[in-house]
Enzyme design. Structure first.
Site, PDB file in Angstrom:
ATOM      1  CB  SER A 226      68.966  36.520  77.346  1.00 13.58           C
ATOM      2  OG  SER A 226      68.855  35.170  76.921  1.00 13.58           O
ATOM      3  CB  CYS A 227      66.946  38.939  72.657  1.00 11.16           C
ATOM      4  SG  CYS A 227      67.505  40.648  72.819  1.00 11.16           S
ATOM      5  N   PRO A 228      69.486  37.793  71.328  1.00 12.25           N
ATOM      6  CG  PRO A 228      69.337  36.705  69.257  1.00 12.25           C
ATOM      7  CD  PRO A 228      68.494  37.266  70.371  1.00 12.25           C
TER       8      PRO A 228
END
Length: 736
Positions: A226-228
């Site tokens: 996951s990333c922002p």
């Protein structure tokens, strides 16, 4: 939003979004603005500058450069009308902060609409995965035209569109045969990079991710990425890990927890997994599924940069009995770690804001009902002094009357306990006198929860559910010892910290179930309540008394204008943030005193809070060319928001240009706050704006003060935006 069939999807990339060998400037900011303009000029964004601002804000959180001379600035933006891919092959590479220190010559700008549907996000995920394929990026560097780049990228993210085009070509007239063959070959070439890419799993296997399966003899590693923003790095990391697993002859299945629909890992696959890799910038959803598994836990960029090392570490952890493992209560532990990582001052501020936020509905409901009581029953409804005693008019009316036995409001005042006297009721009507008394009593009851709700939810913000009861109790104690909202603040904070400390204690298993519902509320209430009564009650009462006295003297003397300026500045500084709420709390907490000074403070706060949205609505109407189409639409909505005393209507403008908007609104708010205090305007209602005109003493002066602040703020906004107005997109692009 209904998902479109693949054949009806809008292309993510078109030749108009492609720039080859472009010289746009030496900084990544120049590249992002250039690509945002291309997207805006194509009609796929309503405001190129707004899109660029959103992308630059995302860029500020973490670099978007990846090894290999590639950059993928990306964002979700309200200015994007259609999900789009802007592409630039740069004449001079630009540094985007890649870990290999290589400047990027290939730049994709991923622009997703705010609230993009799963179809668009899945297409963007395909691009992110394609960027991990050397054949794909090599083809982009060798492309000779914008049309060729469009075909290559479309072949990666929307191959069904090329297939549909090929079918149409196949049915074309014979004289177009050469063109058909050429286009068909181009379509095959565009899809080639994807075809040449290694499969996500070893040959002959079903894809492991998204609920697939793996051969029973293969070693399995599962992961979560996951990333922002949940768009690019999420899926690039997943692709890199799966490829690294393929190179090592094992099955690596990764769940990308992106912005759209999450393809959950097959529970059977998770059960068979030898180890887990968490490559994430956000908390892992459903982490309890992996309890007991050896784990490698890193930031998402580590997987993009060196997925092979992570897979090797996971393999090593699988054979190490001492390796770190996902805890059985990982979900709770993760939340606890997040809380511990928050600075104590920030956590305290969040708790106080939680208390204020939960208190406001009590104030709004109670205050507006009291104001309606005044409207129907007259200002006498609150009571009056007679022979040295307070006559409770509303209470007497409600106690001795009903819909079938309306009060005799003309009864002569005789000093008896059941005196009912409301000569200023609406139209002199006994029915409205009774209605006003009922509304006033309900409103007073709601307002009595002001301090307990503040203390209770501050404690809740610090300790969770076990802190609610002690917090409310401390709020009631604060009222009992006449320490007001200051006592509520102190009591709520103490109750929250004490309850949180007890909640962290390790207790016997048989006692754990009783701790949050019996032990913690009981012990915390006893301990903090004793402190409030025995040690803090009298000092806090004296502090509140002195503060109230000083406030009244300031309001009645020459300092009232200065107080109005301060309150106006606070209301317009952060538009619904902590400082704004502090000023609002200060004003509403004084309403219970029913004094002229408290009413004037409430009027100053409400009038100043109405200025920002109304002023920006005025500015967009007077000089619409200074604002984007989206801002003009927000300006039209801001008329109603401002008139209703909803300061947040100005937030979209402040977020886009804070250095131009916030100072201007603060000046206008200070002017309005000063004028309301100077003109002695009072408000008996805590909310409602112009819709509670009946509860405002001197409404014409109230409106005049607001109009003055509006004019000042609108003029400053227009001036500042005119001085800082950027070149038009067309001129900038031509210059570039």
């Amino acid at each position: 939003m209904t998902e479109q069939p693949p054949s009806e999807q809008t292309p993510l990339i078109i030749p108009e979004l492609v720039a080859l060998d472009a010289a746009v400037g030496p900084h990544k900011r120049d590249v992002i603005k250039f690509l945002a303009r291309k997207i805006g000029d194509s009609g796929r964004a309503d405001d190129a500058n707004g899109l660029a601002g959103d992308a630059l804000a995302r860029e500020a959180t973490a670099p978007t450069g990846i090894p290999g001379g590639i950059a993928i600035p990306h964002c979700r933006s309200s200015h994007v009308l259609t999900a789009s891919l802007g592409f630039a092959r740069l004449a001079e590479p630009v540094d985007f902060g890649a870990d290999d220190d290589q400047a990027a010559d290939i730049v994709f700008m991923i622009a997703a609409p705010d609230g993009a549907d799963d179809v668009h996000l899945q297409l963007l995920a395909k691009l992110a995965r394609g960027l991990m394929n050397d054949a794909f990026t090599d083809a982009l560097r060798a492309a000779a035209s914008a049309e060729e780049v469009t075909r290559i990228v479309t072949g990666q993210v929307q191959p069904e569109l090329l297939e549909a085009a090929t079918e149409q070509v196949a049915g074309s007239p014979a004289e177009e045969g050469k063109a058909s063959a050429s286009q068909e070959a181009s379509a095959r070439q565009a899809a080639a990079p994807e075809a040449e890419a290694p499969a996500h799993t070893p040959a002959g296997e079903e894809p492991a991710g998204g609920g697939g399966s793996a051969p029973s003899g293969k070693k399995v590693i599962v992961g979560v990425t996951s990333c922002p923003t949940g768009i690019a790095h999420t899926f690039m990391a997943a692709e890199a890990l799966e490829r690294a697993g393929h190179e090592r002859g094992i099955t690596v299945a990764v769940e990308g927890q992106g912005s759209g629909k999450i393809d959950i890992l097959d529970p059977e696959l998770v059960k068979r997994a030898s180890a887990v890799i968490f490559a994430h910038s956000l908390p892992v959803k459903g982490i309890e599924r992996f309890a007991g598994k050896p784990v490698v836990d890193v930031d998402v960029k580590a997987a993009v940069d060196d997925a092979g090392t992570l897979v090797d570490q996971a393999l090593a952890a699988a054979g190490d009995p001492h390796a770190k493992r996902v805890q059985a209560d990982a979900g709770d532990a993760q939340e606890a770690d997040e809380e511990e990582n928050v600075h104590w001052a920030r956590r305290l501020q969040q708790a106080v804001m939680t208390g204020v936020s939960y208190m406001i509905p009590f104030v709004a409901a109670g205050g507006l009902l009291i104001a309606l009581g005044y409207l129907f029953g007259g200002y006498d409804i609150s009571g009056f002094e007679h022979n040295g005693a307070k006559v409770e008019v509303a209470k007497n009316i409600v106690s001795h009357s009903s819909l079938w036995n309306l009060p005799d409001i003309a009864e002569t005042v005789n000093g008896k306990a059941n005196t009912m006297w409301a000569p200023h009721a609406l139209f002199g009507s006994p029915f409205f006198a009774y209605l006003g008394a009922v509304f006033y009593m309900i409103g007073t009851a709601a307002m009595s929860f002001l301090v307990p709700a503040l203390a209770g939810y501050i404690s809740f913000g610090l300790a969770g559910r076990p802190g609610i009861a002690p917090g409310f109790a401390m709020g009631a104690v604060a009222v009992a010892v006449d320490s007001g909202f200051i006592g509520g603040l102190i009591g709520g904070i103490l109750a929250g910290y004490v309850a949180a400390w007890f909640a962290r204690l390790h207790t016997a298993r048989w006692l754990r179930g009783l701790m949050p519902v019996v032990v913690i509320p009981l012990v915390t209430t006893l301990l903090v309540g004793s402190i409030m009564y025995m040690l803090l009650g009298r000092p806090l009462e004296a502090l509140m008394h002195n503060l109230d006295h000083g406030l009244k003297s300031m309001s009645e003397g020459g300092g009232s204008v200065f107080l109005g300026i301060i309150l106006g500045l606070m209301m317009c500084f952060d538009l619904g943030g902590p400082i704004n709420k502090s000023a609002y709390l200060f004003a509403t907490a004084g309403l219970a005193a029913e004094s002229t000074a408290s009413y004037e403070i409430m009027a100053a706060v409400m009038a100043a809070g109405m200025v920002p949205p109304l002023a920006l609505a005025l500015a967009t109407a007077v000089r619409p060319r200074l604002f984007t189409s989206g801002e003009q639409e927000n300006g039209r909505a801001a008329w109603l928001l401002g008139a209703s005393f909803i300061s947040e209507g100005a937030i979209p403008f402040a977020a886009a240009a804070p250095l131009r908007i916030i100072p201007a609104t603060m000046v206008g708010g200070a002017v309005t706050g000063a004028l309301t205090m100077l003109l002695h305007v009072g408000s008996r209602a805590p909310h409602g704006g112009i819709f509670v005109a009946f509860a405002i003493d001197g409404f014409a002066k109230f409106a005049l003060a607001i109009l003055a602040g509006m004019a000042v703020t609108a003029a400053l906004v227009i001036l500042l935006k005119s001085l800082n107005r950027e070149k038009s997109p067309g001129k900038v692009q031509a210059a570039a």
